[in-house]
Motif scaffolding. Structure first.
Motif, mmCIF file in Angstrom:
data_model
loop_
_atom_site.group_PDB
_atom_site.id
_atom_site.type_symbol
_atom_site.label_atom_id
_atom_site.label_comp_id
_atom_site.label_asym_id
_atom_site.label_seq_id
_atom_site.Cartn_x
_atom_site.Cartn_y
_atom_site.Cartn_z
ATOM 1 N N SER A 121 0.817 -1.217 0.000
ATOM 2 C CA SER A 121 0.000 0.000 0.000
ATOM 3 C C SER A 121 0.848 1.263 0.000
ATOM 4 C CB SER A 121 -0.926 0.005 1.217
ATOM 5 O OG SER A 121 -0.180 -0.106 2.424
ATOM 6 N N VAL A 122 0.284 2.329 -0.564
ATOM 7 C CA VAL A 122 0.878 3.669 -0.586
ATOM 8 C C VAL A 122 -0.146 4.628 -0.003
ATOM 9 C CG1 VAL A 122 1.711 5.550 -2.065
ATOM 10 C CG2 VAL A 122 2.353 3.184 -2.570
ATOM 11 N N THR A 123 0.282 5.486 0.906
ATOM 12 C CA THR A 123 -0.623 6.402 1.589
ATOM 13 C C THR A 123 0.021 7.779 1.705
ATOM 14 O OG1 THR A 123 0.254 5.852 3.784
ATOM 15 C CG2 THR A 123 -1.584 4.503 2.974
ATOM 16 N N GLY A 124 -0.731 8.716 2.268
ATOM 17 C CA GLY A 124 -0.184 9.988 2.697
ATOM 18 C C GLY A 124 -0.016 9.957 4.202
ATOM 19 N N PHE A 125 1.160 10.372 4.688
ATOM 20 C CA PHE A 125 1.482 10.244 6.112
ATOM 21 C C PHE A 125 1.619 11.627 6.739
ATOM 22 C CE2 PHE A 125 4.086 9.079 9.821
ATOM 23 C CZ PHE A 125 3.427 7.924 10.242
ATOM 24 N N PRO A 126 1.034 11.827 7.935
ATOM 25 C CA PRO A 126 0.985 13.187 8.488
ATOM 26 C C PRO A 126 2.275 13.677 9.128
ATOM 27 C CG PRO A 126 -0.120 11.640 9.962
ATOM 28 C CD PRO A 126 0.230 10.882 8.722
ATOM 29 N N ASN A 127 3.136 12.766 9.608
ATOM 30 C CA ASN A 127 4.317 13.183 10.366
ATOM 31 C C ASN A 127 5.523 13.391 9.460
ATOM 32 O OD1 ASN A 127 2.738 12.901 12.648
ATOM 33 N ND2 ASN A 127 3.458 10.820 13.070
ATOM 34 N N VAL A 128 6.293 14.406 9.744
ATOM 35 C CA VAL A 128 7.455 14.758 8.923
ATOM 36 C C VAL A 128 8.601 13.782 9.123
ATOM 37 C CG1 VAL A 128 9.211 16.542 8.525
ATOM 38 C CG2 VAL A 128 6.824 17.194 8.895
ATOM 39 N N ASP A 129 8.763 13.237 10.330
ATOM 40 C CA ASP A 129 9.983 12.503 10.682
ATOM 41 C C ASP A 129 9.874 10.995 10.479
ATOM 42 O OD1 ASP A 129 8.179 12.055 12.683
ATOM 43 O OD2 ASP A 129 9.547 12.481 14.348
ATOM 44 N N ASP A 130 9.035 10.541 9.563
ATOM 45 C CA ASP A 130 8.863 9.100 9.349
ATOM 46 C C ASP A 130 9.810 8.589 8.277
ATOM 47 O OD1 ASP A 130 7.089 6.604 9.767
ATOM 48 O OD2 ASP A 130 7.145 6.878 7.588
ATOM 49 N N SER A 131 10.545 7.525 8.575
ATOM 50 C CA SER A 131 11.556 7.016 7.640
ATOM 51 C C SER A 131 10.951 6.237 6.480
ATOM 52 C CB SER A 131 12.564 6.129 8.384
ATOM 53 O OG SER A 131 11.916 5.003 8.961
ATOM 54 N N ASN A 132 9.678 5.880 6.554
ATOM 55 C CA ASN A 132 9.028 5.159 5.455
ATOM 56 C C ASN A 132 8.496 6.095 4.370
ATOM 57 O OD1 ASN A 132 9.229 2.321 5.934
ATOM 58 N ND2 ASN A 132 7.880 2.585 7.696
ATOM 59 N N SER A 133 8.857 7.361 4.441
ATOM 60 C CA SER A 133 8.409 8.321 3.428
ATOM 61 C C SER A 133 9.537 8.783 2.508
ATOM 62 C CB SER A 133 7.770 9.544 4.113
ATOM 63 O OG SER A 133 6.662 9.152 4.901
ATOM 64 N N TYR A 134 10.666 8.078 2.529
ATOM 65 C CA TYR A 134 11.795 8.428 1.658
ATOM 66 C C TYR A 134 11.751 7.631 0.360
ATOM 67 C CZ TYR A 134 14.157 11.125 5.306
ATOM 68 O OH TYR A 134 14.476 12.070 6.240
ATOM 69 N N TRP A 135 12.025 8.325 -0.744
ATOM 70 C CA TRP A 135 12.006 7.727 -2.088
ATOM 71 C C TRP A 135 13.283 8.096 -2.827
ATOM 72 C CZ3 TRP A 135 7.629 4.844 -3.302
ATOM 73 C CH2 TRP A 135 6.551 4.997 -2.420
ATOM 74 N N ILE A 136 13.854 7.132 -3.538
ATOM 75 C CA ILE A 136 15.049 7.356 -4.347
ATOM 76 C C ILE A 136 14.610 7.669 -5.773
ATOM 77 C CG2 ILE A 136 17.275 6.438 -5.092
ATOM 78 C CD1 ILE A 136 16.966 4.317 -2.847
ATOM 79 N N VAL A 137 15.108 8.765 -6.323
ATOM 80 C CA VAL A 137 14.746 9.172 -7.683
ATOM 81 C C VAL A 137 15.636 8.422 -8.674
ATOM 82 C CG1 VAL A 137 14.450 11.109 -9.262
ATOM 83 C CG2 VAL A 137 14.156 11.455 -6.788
ATOM 84 N N ARG A 138 15.020 7.649 -9.555
ATOM 85 C CA ARG A 138 15.752 6.806 -10.510
ATOM 86 C C ARG A 138 15.331 7.114 -11.945
ATOM 87 N NH1 ARG A 138 19.589 4.278 -7.199
ATOM 88 N NH2 ARG A 138 18.657 2.714 -5.815
ATOM 89 N N PRO A 139 16.233 6.936 -12.914
ATOM 90 C CA PRO A 139 15.826 6.990 -14.325
ATOM 91 C C PRO A 139 15.161 5.687 -14.729
ATOM 92 C CG PRO A 139 18.162 6.502 -14.168
ATOM 93 C CD PRO A 139 17.685 6.708 -12.752
ATOM 94 N N VAL A 140 14.555 5.675 -15.910
ATOM 95 C CA VAL A 140 14.029 4.421 -16.457
ATOM 96 C C VAL A 140 15.199 3.598 -16.982
ATOM 97 C CG1 VAL A 140 11.770 5.400 -16.966
ATOM 98 C CG2 VAL A 140 13.577 5.508 -18.687
ATOM 99 N N PRO A 141 15.037 2.271 -17.091
ATOM 100 C CA PRO A 141 16.178 1.405 -17.440
ATOM 101 C C PRO A 141 16.861 1.730 -18.761
ATOM 102 C CG PRO A 141 14.382 0.096 -16.557
ATOM 103 C CD PRO A 141 13.835 1.491 -16.743
ATOM 104 N N ASP A 142 16.125 2.186 -19.779
ATOM 105 C CA ASP A 142 16.745 2.433 -21.082
ATOM 106 C C ASP A 142 17.257 3.866 -21.243
ATOM 107 O OD1 ASP A 142 14.286 3.641 -21.150
ATOM 108 O OD2 ASP A 142 13.667 2.804 -23.086
#
Length: 216
Positions: free
Chosen positions: A65-86
């Motif tokens: 699941s993906v949600t919106g989370f209210p707290n700023v300091d949650d470590s499960n809200s980090y995302w790595i920006v990646r290019p597409v494979p090609d």
């Protein structure tokens, strides 16, 4: 007790692939988002962060699941920006409006994903996390749309992410879950451009620009 910013930055760096150089710039106004940066995306209207955790949907695809989370300091809200494979883009390249990108959930290593399953609360397009480091498909592809005159993605810019396969915009609102993800709000895809599908890059660790000749 909240960790210091430098402790968070060190934790994030150690969680990245070993090929990554140490970050030299952290979250501050106007910083460019580059490939390999680790960011939180903040929903402009509600200020909730794009979030995921290893809990499957009880309906639809049954994926993470993906949600919106209210707290700023949650470590499960980090995302790595990646290019597409090609893509020929490399770590540290800036990202232009119109570019197709992927977002990898830092904790579970799954990709921000969408498809035609119905979202649990509103019945819009479900947004999930799916796959793994070596497992990704076009359901993980999102086109970056920068609002206004900006040409490359910066932290202070309003953006939309449009899913390539379905045409749905990454969207949230104030409709919240009451049980497993109690207090968290639904994240889904909608095909119309609305005020509720605007996001901003917020906290994170931003890698320096090391521009390649043909970043796309």
């Amino acid at each position: 007790m909240a960790f210091s910013f430098f402790a968070v930055a060190l934790l994030l760096f150690l969680s990245l692939d070993s090929e990554y150089a140490p970050p030299v710039s952290a979250a501050s106004e106007g910083v460019q988002i580059t490939y390999g940066s680790v960011i939180k995306l903040m929903h402009e209207r509600t200020k909730f962060r794009l979030h995921s955790h290893d809990v499957p949907y009880g309906s639809g695809s049954g994926q993470q699941s993906v949600t919106g989370f209210p707290n700023v300091d949650d470590s499960n809200s980090y995302w790595i920006v990646r290019p597409v494979p090609d893509s020929t883009a490399k770590q540290g390249d800036s990202i232009k409006s119109g570019t197709i990108i992927r977002l990898q959930h830092m904790r579970t290593r799954r990709w921000l994903h969408s498809h035609l399953h119905a979202s649990p609360i509103t019945g819009n397009l479900e947004v999930s996390c799916f796959g793994a480091d070596g497992e990704s498909d076009t359901g993980d592809y999102w086109r970056l749309e920068i609002e206004g005159n900006g040409k490359t993605w910066r932290q202070d810019q309003r953006i939309r992410l449009r899913h390539v396969d379905t045409g749905g915009y990454l969207h949230s609102h104030d409709k919240k879950y009451s049980r497993i993800a109690g207090g968290q709000q639904e994240v889904c895809g909608v095909q119309e451009k609305r005020a509720d599908n605007v996001w901003l890059a917020a906290e994170g660790v931003y890698l320096p620009i090391t521009e390649s000749k043909s970043a796309i």
